[in-house]
Design an enzyme around this catalytic site. Structure first.
Site, PDB file in Angstrom:
ATOM      1  N   HIS A 128      38.916  -2.324 -48.082  1.00 24.19           N
ATOM      2  CA  HIS A 128      39.654  -2.468 -49.338  1.00 24.19           C
ATOM      3  C   HIS A 128      38.646  -2.473 -50.490  1.00 24.19           C
ATOM      4  O   HIS A 128      37.436  -2.382 -50.284  1.00 24.19           O
ATOM      5  CB  HIS A 128      40.494  -3.747 -49.339  1.00 24.19           C
ATOM      6  CG  HIS A 128      41.793  -3.592 -48.615  1.00 24.19           C
ATOM      7  ND1 HIS A 128      42.731  -2.651 -48.956  1.00 24.19           N
ATOM      8  CD2 HIS A 128      42.324  -4.290 -47.566  1.00 24.19           C
ATOM      9  CE1 HIS A 128      43.786  -2.754 -48.167  1.00 24.19           C
ATOM     10  NE2 HIS A 128      43.558  -3.733 -47.309  1.00 24.19           N
ATOM     11  N   ASP A 178      39.328   1.433 -56.013  1.00 28.49           N
ATOM     12  CA  ASP A 178      40.560   2.209 -55.910  1.00 28.49           C
ATOM     13  C   ASP A 178      40.793   3.086 -57.136  1.00 28.49           C
ATOM     14  O   ASP A 178      41.230   4.232 -57.010  1.00 28.49           O
ATOM     15  CB  ASP A 178      41.755   1.266 -55.753  1.00 28.49           C
ATOM     16  CG  ASP A 178      41.865   0.698 -54.349  1.00 28.49           C
ATOM     17  OD1 ASP A 178      41.093   1.111 -53.475  1.00 28.49           O
ATOM     18  OD2 ASP A 178      42.728  -0.168 -54.126  1.00 28.49           O
TER      19      ASP A 178
END
Length: 368
Positions: A137, A167
């Site tokens: 992540h 991200d």
């Protein structure tokens, strides 16, 4: 004419990086069709918070798109998908490397159907290398690229970042940029492209200052000790008497001279090159003598690059944003309307307007 209004995008991605990238493309006029799993769809649909069962995060990232629900493991569903693949200008996917190929939907498969397709694969670590299939992540991308270790708190431990830089800055933004470049190249050559984008490695440009010193001079950055990570009194967060904080960034000499004069820094500490730590302590002592409102008044209208650290609620009330109109577009969820994400697409390049609602799961199957 919006620059992408003749572009069809098939979006197989979920969660944040891919959907945000295709939202940008939609804002530039592209028609974006989400390909989702029957029953569940994009995992972000189930994320909280929600309004009447509709996930707010999903709605923010997917407004104005269309949705069809297909089981990609079912040959019959893939046949239904064929007409769209024949027309698709752009395909975006975010599975681990190899998944789309096993489904018969990899770049080589699609290229046989649409030779000039721009096929964008977003993954954590890229399609090859020892980490290619490693789960991660955003926090992991920052930890394993050295970003997280450079900014530390008073106890020397890394500080948990409040933004998802991997991200967005490592995934969504590079995806949009490379898709647009590939479309531009296609306009000139007729060639399609496979874009193999890795969120982790795309964080390294943000460490340009550290990489240059390390590679050229073998000077590796120490946690919390460099100019922009806490080592300089000219780039610091100082606490005021009433418990607020001033973000002070008078880096250049002209700003530093004005700043030190305004706060009344003793002359012995103005030359911060002699003992940066002592200067930092002296500045902190001066700032701590007055409330935040006092310093706001002192710095108002002066070129010192100093700001009061605001809460998000305070920041959104700044009249500057209203003057710029950045929250002028709306999103609708469960009958409620509120500002959508500010668009990074310049107004002159936006389409006529992205629909304010995100699609229901499979809502556009018959129409598409």
């Amino acid at each position: 004419m919006a620059p992408l209004e003749d572009i069809l995008v098939l979006d197989f991605s979920t969660l944040l990086p891919g959907p945000l990238a295709t939202l940008f493309l939609a804002e530039a006029g592209a028609k974006v069709i989400k390909i989702e799993r029957p029953g569940q769809g994009d995992e972000m649909r189930s994320y909280l918070p929600a309004l009447d069962g509709e996930g707010i995060n999903f709605a923010m990232l997917n407004r104005g798109k269309r949705s069809i629900a297909l089981d990609l493991k079912d040959p019959a569903s893939r046949r239904v998908l064929m007409p769209l693949l024949q027309r698709a200008d752009v395909v975006v996917e975010q599975f681990r490397p190899g998944v789309m190929a096993r489904l018969g939907l990899g770049y080589e498969d699609i290229r046989k159907i649409r030779p000039d397709v721009v096929y964008c694969s977003i993954s954590g670590w890229g399609s090859n290398g020892p980490k290619a299939h490693q789960a991660a992540h955003d926090l992991n991308f920052m930890a394993e690229t050295g970003v997280l270790g450079l900014s530390v708190g008073a106890d020397g431990a890394p500080i948990l970042p409040p933004i998802l830089a991997g991200d967005i800055a490592g995934g969504a933004y590079p995806a949009m940029i490379n898709i647009l470049l590939a479309l531009r190249r296609r306009d000139r050559s007729g060639e399609g492209a496979w874009l193999d984008l890795a969120m982790g490695e795309n964080l390294y440009p943000f460490l340009y200052w550290a990489l240059g010193n390390a590679h050229a001079l073998d000077l590796w950055p120490a946690p919390g000790a460099e100019t922009v990570t806490g080592g300089s009194p000219r780039y610091q967060i100082y606490r005021t008497r009433d418990g607020r904080h001033i973000a002070a960034a008078p880096l250049e000499d002209k700003f530093w001279a004005t700043f030190t004069a305004l706060i009344g820094l003793p002359e012995a500490f103005v030359d911060d090159g002699r003992d940066p730590a002592a200067s930092r302590v002296a500045v902190a002592a001066r700032i701590a003598m007055q409330d935040a409102a006092h310093w706001q008044g002192v710095f108002a209208g002066k070129d010192v690059c100093c700001s009061l650290v605001l809460s998000l609620q305070e920041a959104l009330a700044d009249p500057h944003w209203a003057a710029r109109g950045i929250f002028g577009q709306s999103i609708e969820i469960a009958g409620k309307s509120f500002p959508s994400l500010p668009s990074i697409i310049a107004p002159v390049l936006r389409g006529a307007g992205v629909a304010p609602r995100a699609p229901g799961l499979g809502a556009d199957g018959a129409r598409v």
